[in-house]
Every structure is written in C-alpha cells, then in structure tokens.
Write a protein that holds these residues in place. Structure first.
Motif, short mmCIF file in Angstrom:
data_model
loop_
_atom_site.label_atom_id
_atom_site.label_comp_id
_atom_site.label_asym_id
_atom_site.label_seq_id
_atom_site.Cartn_x
_atom_site.Cartn_y
_atom_site.Cartn_z
N LYS A 172 1.86 35.97 -27.53
CA LYS A 172 1.06 35.59 -26.37
C LYS A 172 0.04 36.71 -26.14
O LYS A 172 0.40 37.81 -25.73
CB LYS A 172 1.96 35.43 -25.13
N TRP A 173 -1.20 36.38 -26.44
CA TRP A 173 -2.24 37.41 -26.33
C TRP A 173 -2.68 37.58 -24.89
O TRP A 173 -2.88 36.62 -24.19
CB TRP A 173 -3.48 37.02 -27.14
N VAL A 174 -2.85 38.80 -24.47
CA VAL A 174 -3.61 39.10 -23.25
C VAL A 174 -4.77 39.92 -23.72
O VAL A 174 -4.64 41.09 -24.06
CB VAL A 174 -2.78 39.89 -22.23
N ILE A 212 1.03 17.45 -12.46
CA ILE A 212 1.01 18.89 -12.17
C ILE A 212 2.12 19.60 -12.93
O ILE A 212 1.92 20.64 -13.54
CB ILE A 212 1.15 19.12 -10.66
N SER A 213 3.31 18.98 -12.91
CA SER A 213 4.41 19.69 -13.57
C SER A 213 4.22 19.74 -15.08
O SER A 213 4.68 20.66 -15.74
CB SER A 213 5.76 19.08 -13.19
N ASN A 231 4.85 24.00 -22.82
CA ASN A 231 4.85 25.19 -23.66
C ASN A 231 5.57 24.87 -24.97
O ASN A 231 6.68 24.35 -24.95
CB ASN A 231 5.61 26.33 -22.97
N PHE A 255 1.36 20.16 -16.52
CA PHE A 255 0.51 21.34 -16.70
C PHE A 255 1.36 22.59 -16.72
O PHE A 255 1.18 23.49 -17.51
CB PHE A 255 -0.46 21.46 -15.51
N ALA A 256 2.30 22.62 -15.76
CA ALA A 256 3.03 23.86 -15.53
C ALA A 256 4.03 24.18 -16.63
O ALA A 256 4.28 25.33 -16.92
CB ALA A 256 3.74 23.78 -14.18
N ARG A 305 0.82 -1.20 0.00
CA ARG A 305 0.00 0.00 0.00
C ARG A 305 0.85 1.25 0.00
O ARG A 305 0.56 2.22 -0.65
CB ARG A 305 -0.92 0.00 1.22
#
Lengths: 668, 380, 344
Positions: free
Chosen positions: C60-62, C18-19, C25, C21-22, C3
C-alpha cells in the motif's frame, strides 16, 4: 384559609424539576459539546503545548575528557568550555527538535589529523549525541579518535518555554508574513464583501432575468479547491499567459494573484451569508419606507443595510479568516510573497520544525479571537429580524435598476466562468503552449502523483459521510446554542468552540490531529489513518460557516415556539421535526451541500491525515501542481468541479420537491 | 388583601393558589413575594406598566421561567417545580407564535396529534375550534396569509384545543390595531365566559383590563398593589399608584388631617377615612367624574374663597374639551394652588349651567369620593 | 405506503453503495504500508514486478514529496503507520536514523552494491537504490525568444543576461533545493557557496516549493531555465518538451533514494522481503530505466536524454555534512533570501 397558609408556611426555594425534554437537551448538549472538545479543543491544546515545547543545548549535560598523549585530563563540561571560549552565544542555544551542535567548536585547537583522543559522556539521560548519524543516548563514556570526533554533534534537550516565540519574532522573514497576511486578507475581504453584497442585492431585490443561472454561477467557486483559481491565473497571466498583457508587466506570482484568487474562492462564502441576511428581511419595512416616500437610496441605507448588517459583518470576518488561513492558493500563485499559512507549511514540510509551525499557528489564532469578539458584539446588538408575523420581501420590476443588476451580475459571472473555463481548457490541451491539440492524456491520473483515480472515489465517500454526519452535528449544535434556556456559560463556551474552526488553518488542524490522535496513549488512537478521522477533521474544519448558517436560520424562529409546544404537551423533537426542521430546510440543505463540496475540495485540513487507502482528489491536485504537473492538476480540479456540479444538481432536484412541500408558506 | 379576598370568596373554589412567589434575575428582584388566589372560571388580569413583573409572573405560572421561591398550586396540585410540559395550560403570546409552515388547521391540531385522539376526532375538534373563533373556512391557509387579528384567533384556538384548565394570554392584543383590538376583546371575553376556563391575561392597557376582567391584579415593581374587581380597582384604589395608573385622577398635594379630613393649602376637606398620621404629607385625589357641579353658583363672576370645612366651592373655567358624549372641563381655584383640576360634565349640564371659559361654577368634592394617599415615591 | 417503501429501499441502496465503497478491498495475505517519494508513474510498475515474485504481499503506497513524507514520518514517530520507507532521500533518512526510527537489516545480496550506497554501520539501517542528480532544464524555444545563451556552468547562471529567467526550488521545502544548496557549499566552500547563491539570487524569478516543478515549468515555457534534477528533465523531454538537460561543469549534487524498515513494524518478515527485493538485480534494472546511477555494481546503462557526462560530474557527497548542517544551512538561507523575497 389563605391567611392561615400565609401565616404558617415558610417560603420554600424551588428546585425546578427537569422535564424529559430538558434532560434530552442536556444530553444533546453534552454529546455535541464532547464532540467539539475532542475534535477541536484537545487537538488544539496538543498543538499549543507543542508551540511551547522548546529545544536547547544543555551544555552542562555534556562532559569531555581529552588525552593529548599525556593521559586523560579532568572531565570538563561543555558549559565550562564555552565560558572560556564563548563560541556558542546564549541565543544560539535555543534550537529546534532537529538542532545539532558540532562538538569540535569547544576545542579551539582541534584538528582531525592530531593524535588527540577525546572522551564524551552525558551526565543525565535527557539528550543525546550523534557520531555521524548514529545516535548515542546513554550516560557511558565514549572514546573517539580525533578523526571520529569531528563527526560528533550534540543534540538538544527538550523543555517548556517561550523560546520558540522569541525566535519567531527575531526572524524578520517570519514575522514579515504577519503584515503580508493581514494586508492580503484585508484587501480581499473588502473586495469580496462589496462584490458579494452587490450580487446578493441584485438577486434579492431586482426582477432581473436569469437569476437562477447567476445563482448557480456564483456558487461555482465553492465547487473547486481554493488553489484552482491559482492554476487558472497562471494560464491567464503567467509568462505564457493568454492575456498576460492585461497586467502591464506586473507579475501574477505574488499579491495580485493571491488577491484575485482569494476573491474568487471566497465569493460564494460571503454570498451565502449576505443572501441569507437579505432574504430574511421583512417586506413590511419596505412598504413602510415606500409609504414614507423614502427614496430608493434612502431606503437602502436606512432599511437594507441595517437589516443586513449582521450578515455583512459576519461575511467580512468569514472571508477574512478564509483568506488568512488558506494555504493552497498562496502556495500555487504566491511566488515569493510569504503568508502565514504557507510559513506553517514551510516550517513543517520543509524543515520538520513542528514547534515553529505551532508558533506560527498560534500567531494565526489571534484573528480568531478578534473574530469571536466581533461576533459576540454584533450578536448582542442583533434583534431577531423575522418573527412568524413578518412577511418575506418580494421584489417588484424596475426596468433600469434590473438592467444595471443584470450587467453587474454578468461581469461577475464572466470572471467566475472564465476562471473555471480556462482550467478546463488547460486540462484538455496536450502540452501547453507547445502542442495545442486536444487530448485526454492529462486525465491519466494513475501514473501521476497524488493517488490516482482511487483518490477521486475516496473524495466522494468523504463528501457523503461528511454531509450526513456534519449536518446532523452542526444543526443539533446550533439548536442547543439557540434554543436552550439557562446554561449560559456552557452555551457561551459552546459558541466559542463553534466559532473557532474558522480561524484554525486546516494545516494546523491537521497537524493538531496528528499530535492528538496519533498518540498511542489516546483511546481514540484507532481513528487515526482511517476515513473516520478525515470525516471528523472535515466536519470540524467547516463547522463555523455551517453553524452560522444554522444559527441564522434558527434565529428567525419565534422564541416562543418551544413554550407553545411544551404547553401543548408535545416533546421538543416533535416541534423540531414538524416545524423547526421544515422551516429551516433551506438552511439545512445549504449546510449539507456546503459540507459535501468542501469535503471534496479541502486540501489543507487533511494533507497530514490521509492514509494509503484514503488519498483524496483535492490533495492530488495540490501534489500534481506541486510536482509541476499543472495540466493534470487542472484536470483533477475539474473532475472535482463536475462532481460537485452533479451533486448540486441532484441536491437541487431532490430539494425542489421537498421545498415545495415545506416552504409553501413563504408565498403570500 | 388576602384577608379581603378570603372573605369575598369564602365559598368559591380556588383553582390557582400562588403563595409568596419570588423571582430573582441575578440581583434583580423581578417578583417579590407575590401571593394570589384565582377562582375557577375566573378571568383575571395582570395589569401594570412595562417592567412591573406581570409577564414574569405569568411565565412563572406557566413554568417557563420557574420562580426562585414560593409555590403554585393548580387544582389542588403542587405544580411549583414542574416543567411546562407537566402542567395544564394553554398559552397565547403577543407574537402569536404560530408555526409558519403549518396551515391553520395543522397549527390547531398540533397539540391534539400524538395523543390518544383519532384522526376523525382531531378533524372534528379543529373545525369546532375554527367555528368557535369565527374562522370556519380559513383552516387551509397559512398564518402569513391571514390578518393579525385572524392569526391571533388561530393562536387562541390552538391554545384551547386541548381543553386546558388554565388559559394564559400574554398581551395577546397589543400587536393589533385599535379597532380589531376592541372587537377581539369582546370575542375573547365572550369565549372565556362560554368555556368558563380559568384565564390569566397580561396587559398594560387598563381599558382592556377594565372591560374584560373579572378581577384585576395591579402590579408595580414586582409587587401587587391591589387585587379587585374592575369597579373596586377603579372606585376604591388602595394606593396612589393604582389611582393614578387606572383612569384619570385629580391630585393635590397637601397634608393628612384627622382620620377623615385632609388639608390642601389652608383648606380642609372632609374625605374618606384614611390611616395617615395627622400632618403628614399626603396626596388628595378625586376622579373627574366624581366632582359634582352645582347649578346654584353658576353665573357669578370670579371664584369665591373656600370655606374652612366646606367641600363645595367656586372654580374658574380655564379650558373646555369636547369628548363627544361629555365635556372635560379644566377648573382652577387659587386656594388649591397651581394645580388645575378636570371635571367631566354631561352635555346637558354644560348647557344648563352655561359653562364657558372665564365663567365660574360651583363644584363639590363629595367626601366619600375624596381619597387621601401617602405620596408615592413613584406616581407612575 | 408505496412511497414509503420506495423511500426505504432507496435508503438501503444508498447504505449498500456506501458500504461497498468502504469495504471493497482485494484480499492479500499481508498488507505492507510503504511510504515513498518515488515518482508516481513508476510505482505501479514496481509493485507489479514485485508481486510477480511475492504475490502474498500487497504494497500500500503512500506517495508524497520527500518533504511531506519526512514530516509525516517524524510526526508519527511515536506511533508509526509505515512498515517500510522506500525511495526516500538519504538526507531525510539520516534525520530519522538519528531519531532511532529504523530496524537495522542487512538485505540479501548487499555485497553486490557499491558501499557508498548504503549505511556504513555493520548492520546497515538503510540501503540505497539509486541516485538522483541535480541538473538544469533549459527551454530552447523560450531561450531563443529572449536571446539567452545556453549556460555551461553554475556560475553562468549568475550572469545578468539571465535575470528573472531562472527558477529553483526553495531548499526549505524541497529536497532537491537542499541538495543544490548543499552541493554548492561543498564544492565552493562555505564562503564561496554563499557568494554564489547571493549572485544567483539576483537572477531568480522565484523559488518553488517542489524540486520537480522548476523543470516542468521550464518544459511548459513558463520560465526558460529551471534548476531541478536530471530525471525530471529526461521525462519532460520524453513528453515532447523543447528542453535541454544541462549538467554544469563544476559538478552536480546528488542524493540517494534509499529504503529502510521502520522500527515497531509487526510485519518484519514482509518488510525484509521487500528490502531484499529492492536491491535485487531485477529491481535495479527497473530503476535504471529512469535513473542513470544505481547502487548495483556494473549494471547501469545509459538512460535516454541523460547527458553522457552525468556520471563523471557527480560530486563527492558528504551525507553527514548535509544532515548535520541542514538546520544551520536552511536558517542561513532563509535569513539571506526569504526575507529579501518580498516584492520590491
């Protein structure tokens, strides 16, 4: 022998030696304290100083010379010119960072067709002037034709003072919002707390069926952004509303909509706190009440209400502050009804008047201080309700009472499910109200405002980070406040900081973060425009409720546990891991899921902080609604909802096993 | 007092030595230069009304609230400034403070785990302790599933698990009902004797202290009033506070006489020696059971006047209260003023002397049982 | 034991997820951060076309509404995050120019543009792309329900028949709203403009925060008449909304969508490349699919659903007037209409 010692030795003052535990705790206190200072106190300070940063036209700093064909006149300041002409009244000198004052007002005979020439210079380099839109910031003389001179505007110098507040309170449109905000917040609080108490009471004290279902439904509003009920209300009661007849001609855009929506989105917040308060009550008090033959009614008023008093008051101020600081809902459904939080938005977004935004924020801080003093007052009065001896309450069946509870919960449940159902329906309709066919066109987020599907995955990331980091920070913080001895002033300061975020409108926090973190001189500048700052901001924004949940849970722990553990030579972290954390596990799980869903739904706190690659789903909802893409906004809102539902289900599944292990002792 | 002790325990080993301990909470003095020596294996009680400083004293010894000044030595080592985790004691609280999420076994084992003991050793030790506190088969239960008395036994077992040199008990019986309390009293006493662990227990219940203690420390307003065995405390109270706080005491306001007399109204009694100045106000005190009834005066009508130096006189029976094994009789005599006195009489004596309300009996205040105290500011 | 291993591997999986995701690019040579207020549905198309010619620059649009982008830029004044701003209202650009926030740059091919579309300085600080024009969206279905005639002029909107049926953007939070107000003041004069707005205020159901919302609300029948801009109306009509786009006879306000390089950028070359491209013929033709008015001389084609009279009714817009009187106008507007806007 003893007599000898007594007679000769002097009495030394004792400097208690710190134990390893003490040092660890002090370390913890420092770290968490530092976090709160950096994430809250300093940005707010930056915000505060902004509210005192004023702009005014320093007329004495501008010097003119005129040539009407007879050579240049003696230079004369605008101040002197104004003393003669009195064109600019003293109160008009106070302005904002974007203030402009036409130079021509000082020349009553000005005509742009005249051959007159003008010279202008600044005496000190503390402001500037514009020729058209060209900025001139030096102390040289500049010469202009009259046709050019008409395009000259003076810019203000900055200083520190109370002018912004003076302006605020002399603008009826602005300070009327105080009244509106207080009214809406008060009304919503009364309704929400009453509704939530009834609901919590039914869940805790009856044996009605479907409790689990109702618990789930009641938590639903927490799973959606606060502006989603606004969207639903438009579909229900707007001009094309499905049941707009129910309003008898009243408009949903305004106080009615804000209050209904506020009740919806604050309901779970109140419910969590009140349920915790009711759940920790000691069944022996009820046994005592029964043995005294007290009626249900009397028991309610003498045992239940006093026992839940702390929870009720706490819930009330939590709701009050949520409503007064929320900006998403009034923005969607508020119509022309001005609220303080929306004013900040208008000042900042519409007019780029950061100083006035800061002033409104400062006005909004007053309820925070109020809430804080109430909390301190109640805390002093509160006695630890649950000791290790008290026995949790187990309800007994009571047919009629259970039926009443069931119908009540059903009504509240329909309200909640109805709001969410309408949003889902709206999201699936192709073009309300003209093309009612079902379609997924509204889910094509990538061609709409807000950041598309990427914003959705960003939100999930933010949720996970916030839940993990936030739970650790919040629980450690609460533990430090509750379980350390001494350091009274430090702990009070800590408690104060922990209570603050509740009253800080997210919009203000976000702006404060810009001013603080985006300052190149700040060593933490690197955090700016990253996921990190969003996590910090979100954890901080939702600190208070999490903190209160943790504190309430920790208060249930016997104060002597730490003493017992140290007498047994066990380090405090072993007590924490073996006892404190397992006993508080329900609260800890609540905190983590609370942080996750709020990270998914928060709008205001992060609207100024997101960067190109960190756009968020909830912001997409706001932006889409803002742009009039109401149905896609509803669709994205529902995506957030389903994500949160899934998260909760996973959470439920994981925690059930965990709880079976850690909470077996609750069964008698 | 320390002189007296030094004499009494000249050869005994002082396990715990406390020298002029003072604890301030802001401006409030909770403990004022308190000194005490505890012999190894002794069962010592801190007794006093609430707020007298007894719990503060205990917590200072434990290091939970370290004193402002003064020293504590345990087993010859100066522990004055040490945090609790570096001291050697086990503690039991009124609230038991059992970990609610751990079974009784795991509660008891808590202090053993993470030490040098093997798993099997721990299990053995736990069952030994469960056996010892008389709950051999309750180990798998959670605290909430046990009665209060049982929980307190588990707390006791937990405190004893690591075999501490010092056991501290903070009102451990106060939350229990009377019957359990009496029962547990005996068990704790027995256990303490068996283990001969030096034990300090705080209580406000004098009966408890008298029944269980080797020595009692009577405390009032942050100072020690008297230290002594239960008999000493009871038989030879050193102050009016002690006399009044422990057991019943008849009290009469009067004046001190020469070194072994005292006057109430205009009657002079022979008394224990005292060091009060002649004619200063004094309280003359005698315990109900110390008053001796004499059968020769029985049956006569009305109370006679007291003789000037006589300790024997007649008194009128005002009330009689049957307390099972004896009668408590209220008497009055005009010469003693309004104050009535009570006397405990055996059932036989009452029958033989025909004591009844309205009758008069002859009683004697034995001079060696009659105490003269300066009037206290606060008589408890 | 098993276990425990399982737990550990689950944890590792979590961290790995998670990484991913991070750090996921795509690799491009240069990342160019571009703040924009251009409609989201067009951005992808623009970026794709741009990357065909310049694959080494990743935009990279904002994207946000004009008000928010402007506020963001001003708040970041001392530590700008953007390299280029692209498609922002000229009125906003003038405010930023006054703060000295731009690097002046003369893009290649600027001679092909109508001079009124770029900064008049020798080296222009900003360059216009296209113009967006005010318009009234009129929902024919809802209007029929209330028997509302189709308005022809701005002043028509003040007729009592429209009471409660008109929505317009709040100029304090919407660029379109300000555009309307400033055009009325320029057309009707200071006194006439305010008189007009006084009358119009009587008919306004509420003021929205965003400029496109009135038209979308009109399209969805929430309100019969929305004062908005033509482009939005054309889009909604495209989507099947029963609306007419009305260009009032007195004339309509308009504003430029313009671009500029932010001072302090360390990607000046890439920024200049984007500026050059943004006024190229290719780009202009793309703007033209949505905007009837573009800066490039002589290429504008009529846009579907745009009324033909649109071009002829543009007022002679004075940007300096708009920028330099903005604060005064907004304060006056707020005094007049915001304080009265509480429910009666």
């Amino acid at each position: 022998m003893t007599a000898e010692i007594t007679a000769t030795a002097s009495v030394p003052d004792i400097r208690p030696k710190t134990s390893k535990d003490d040092r660890t705790m002090i370390g913890f206190m420092l770290v968490i304290g530092l976090y709160l200072i950096v994430a809250l106190a300093l940005p707010l300070y930056a915000m505060l100083s902004k509210s005192f940063s004023t702009y005014s036209f320093e007329l004495g700093n501008f010097e003119f010379a005129v040539d009407k064909g007879e050579g240049w006149s003696e230079p004369v300041t605008a101040l002197a010119l104004n003393q003669d002409l009195q064109v600019v009244k003293p109160e008009e000198l106070a302005t904002s960072s974007d203030g402009r004052l036409a130079a021509t007002v000082f020349f009553s005979d000005f005509s742009f067709r005249s051959p007159t020439k003008y010279r202008l210079r600044q005496i000190r380099l503390e402001s500037s002037f514009l020729v058209g839109s060209k900025r001139i910031a030096d102390t040289e003389w500049h010469e202009f034709e009259s046709n050019q001179f008409r395009r000259i505007v003076l810019r203000p110098s900055s200083a520190t003072g109370l002018e912004n507040f003076r302006t605020y309170f002399s603008t009826p449109a602005l300070f009327r919002s105080i009244e509106n905000s207080l009214f809406i917040a008060f009304l919503s609080t009364m309704i929400t707390v009453s509704l939530a108490f009834g609901f919590a009471y039914a869940l805790n004290r009856s044996k009605m069926r479907f409790k689990g279902v109702f618990r789930l439904i009641a938590m639903a509003p927490i799973l959606v952004p606060s502006l989603l009920p606004g969207i639903a209300l438009v579909y229900l009661f707007g001009n094309q509303g499905m049941i707009k007849g129910l309003l008898f001609g009243e408009s949903i855009y305004g106080p009615i909509g804000i209050v209904i929506g506020s009740v919806f989105f604050t309901f779970p917040h109140a419910l969590i706190i009140i349920t915790t308060a009711l759940a920790i009550s000691d069944s022996r008090l009820y046994e005592a009440a029964i043995s005294l033959r007290a009626s249900r009614w009397r028991t309610f008023w003498t045992v239940t209400i006093p026992g839940a008093r702390y929870g009720l008051i706490s819930a009330a101020f939590v709701v009050f502050n949520l409503v007064i600081t929320d900006f998403g809902l009034p923005k969607v459904i508020g119509g022309q009804y001005n609220m303080l939080a929306v004013d900040i938005y208008k000042q900042v977004i519409g007019q780029q008047n950061f100083e006035m935004g800061a002033v409104v924020s400062v006005v909004l801080l007053i309820p925070a201080l109020f809430a804080f003093s109430i909390d301190r007052y109640v805390q002093k009065r509160q006695v630890a309700v649950l000791s290790s001896r008290s026995v949790p309450f187990e309800a007994k069946p009571h047919k009629r009472f259970d039926l009443i509870c069931l119908s009540y919960c059903l009504l509240v449940g329909i309200f909640i499910v109805g709001i969410i159902g309408v949003c889902q329906y709206a999201a699936l309709i192709k073009f309300w109200p003209y093309q009612l066919s079902l379609s997924l066109v509204n889910y094509n987020f990538d061609v709409m405002d807000g950041g598309g599907w990427a914003s959705y995955t960003n939100s999930i990331q933010l949720g996970i980070y916030t839940a993990i980091a936030g739970t650790i920070i919040v629980f450690s913080g609460a533990y430090v406040v509750e379980k350390t001895n001494g350091f009274f002033a430090t702990r009070s300061a800590f408690q104060f900081l922990a209570m603050m975020p509740m009253a800080i409108p997210g919009l203000v926090l976000g702006l404060a973060y810009i001013f603080f973190f985006n300052d190149p001189a700040n060593p933490l500048n690197g955090l700016y425009a990253t996921m990190g700052i969003l996590v910090v901001c979100t954890v901080t924004h939702f600190y208070t409720v999490s903190h209160l949940t943790a504190v309430t849970a920790l208060k249930q722990m016997d104060r002597e546990f730490e003493a017992v553990a140290s007498s047994l030579k066990q380090p405090f972290y072993r007590l924490v891991s073996r006892v404190t954390v397992p006993v508080c596990m329900p609260a800890i799980l609540d905190i983590s899921i609370y942080l996750f869903v709020n990270a998914m739904t928060t709008v205001s706190a992060v609207i100024f902080l997101y960067a190109p690659d960190t756009a968020l789903a909830a912001i997409a909802v706001l932006n889409m609604d803002d742009a009039g893409d109401v149905a896609p906004a509803a669709a994205m809102g529902m995506m957030i909802f389903y994500t949160n539902v899934t998260a909760r289900l996973i959470h439920l599944f994981v925690s059930r096993k965990l709880l079976q292990k850690t909470q077996a002792w609750r069964l008698r | 007092m320390s002189e007296q002790q030094a004499v009494n325990n000249e050869n005994a080993k002082h396990y715990l030595r406390i020298d002029r301990l003072t604890k301030m909470f802001g401006d409030f003095t909770a403990l004022d230069k308190v000194s005490l020596d505890v012999i190894e294996g002794e069962f010592i009680f801190f007794l006093g009304p609430s707020g007298c400083g007894k719990t503060t004293f205990l917590r200072a010894i434990a290091g939970l609230d370290i004193q402002t000044s003064g020293t504590v030595h345990q087993a010859g080592k100066d522990i004055s400034a040490l945090p609790p985790s570096e001291r050697d004691f086990g503690i039991v609280f009124q609230s038991y403070a059992l970990f609610p999420n751990l079974t009784c076994e795991r509660n008891i084992a808590f202090g053993l785990e993470n030490q040098k003991f093997s798993k099997a050793d721990i299990e053995n030790r736990v069952s030994e302790l469960l056996e010892m506190v008389g709950l051999p088969d309750q180990g798998k239960k959670y605290p909430a599933q046990l009665s209060g008395g049982q929980q307190q036994r588990i707390a006791l077992a937990r405190a004893l698990a690591t075999s501490p040199g010092l056991l501290l008990l903070d009102e451990p019986l106060s939350a229990l009902d009377a019957k359990v309390r009496v029962h547990l009293r005996h068990e704790i006493k027995e256990l303490q004797q068996r283990l001969s662990v030096t034990t300090v227990m705080v209580t406000h219940d004098q009966e408890e202290a008298l029944a269980m203690a080797d020595r009692i420390v009577v405390m009032n307003q942050g100072v020690i009033e008297q230290i002594g065995t239960p008999t000493e405390i009871y038989r030879e109270p050193s102050s009016l506070f002690v006399a009044d706080f422990i057991g019943a005491m008849n009290q009469f306001k009067g004046k001190a006489g020469s070194k072994n007399t005292a006057t109430v109204g205009d009657v002079t009694f022979a008394s224990q020696e005292h060091d009060l100045q002649q004619d200063t106000p004094a309280v003359i005190a005698i315990r109900p059971e110390d008053i001796v009834p004499h059968s020769d005066g029985a049956g006569s009508q009305g109370a006679t006047e007291l003789g000037p130096t006589e300790n024997t006189f007649d008194a009128l029976v005002e009330e009689m209260e049957f307390l099972g094994s004896f009668w408590r009789v209220s008497l009055s005599n005009a010469s003693l003023g309004d104050a009535s006195m009570v006397i405990d009489m055996s059932i036989n004596a009452v029958r033989q002397m025909d004591v009844a309300i309205g009758n008069s009996i002859k009683v004697e205040f034995p001079s060696n049982r009659l105490w003269v105290f300066p009037p206290g500011a606060d008589t408890g | 034991m098993i276990r425990r291993v399982f737990k550990k591997s689950a944890l590792i999986t979590c961290i790995a997820a998670i990484s991913m995701f991070a750090f996921a690019n795509p690799a491009f040579a240069v990342d160019l951060t571009v703040y924009t207020a251009v409609e989201a549905e067009d951005l992808k198309r623009y970026a794709e076309t741009f990357n065909k010619e310049h694959p080494d620059i990743n935009i990279k649009w904002v994207r946000d509404s004009t008000g928010i982008v402007t506020a963001k830029l001003l708040a970041e004044k001392n530590n700008p995050q953007a390299d280029v701003i692209w498609g922002i209202a000229a009125t906003s650009l003038l405010i930023m120019k006054a703060e000295g926030m731009f690097v002046p740059y003369k893009p290649k091919g600027i001679e092909m543009l109508d001079p009124k579309f770029y900064d008049s300085d020798a080296t222009p600080s900003w360059v216009g792309m296209d113009a967006w024009v005010a318009a009234v969206c009129f929902n024919t279905v809802e209007a029929a329900k209330y028997n509302l005639p189709s308005p022809k002029t701005w002043w028509d909107l003040t007729k009592p028949v429209y009471k409660g049926h008109v929505i317009m953007p709040n100029p304090n939070s919407s660029g379109t709203g300000f555009l309307d107000v400033s055009s009325w003041l320029q057309m009707f004069g200071e006194t006439g403009g305010w008189a007009y707005m006084d009358a119009l205020h009587e008919n306004i159901a509420r003021y929205t925060h965003s400029g496109s919302k009135p038209c979308k609300l009109s399209a969805s029948g929430e309100i019969p008449i929305g004062v908005s801009f033509a482009f939005r109306g054309a889009r909604s009509k495209d989507a099947g909304a029963p609306i007419d786009i009305i260009i009032p006879r007195e004339g309509i306000g308009w504003d430029l969508e313009a671009s500029a390089i932010i001072a302090g950028t360390d990607k000046l070359e890439a920024a200049k490349t984007l500026m050059d491209w943004s006024i190229s013929k290719t780009a202009m033709e793309m703007y033209n699919t949505a905007y009837a008015v573009v800066a490039y001389k002589g290429i504008a084609k009529p846009v579907r659903h745009f009324p033909p009279e649109t071009l002829s009714r543009l007022i002679d817009n004075d940007f300096d007037f708009a920028a330099n009187n903005r604060k005064r106008i907004l304060a006056e507007w707020q005094k007049r209409y915001d304080s009265k806007s509480d429910p009666k």
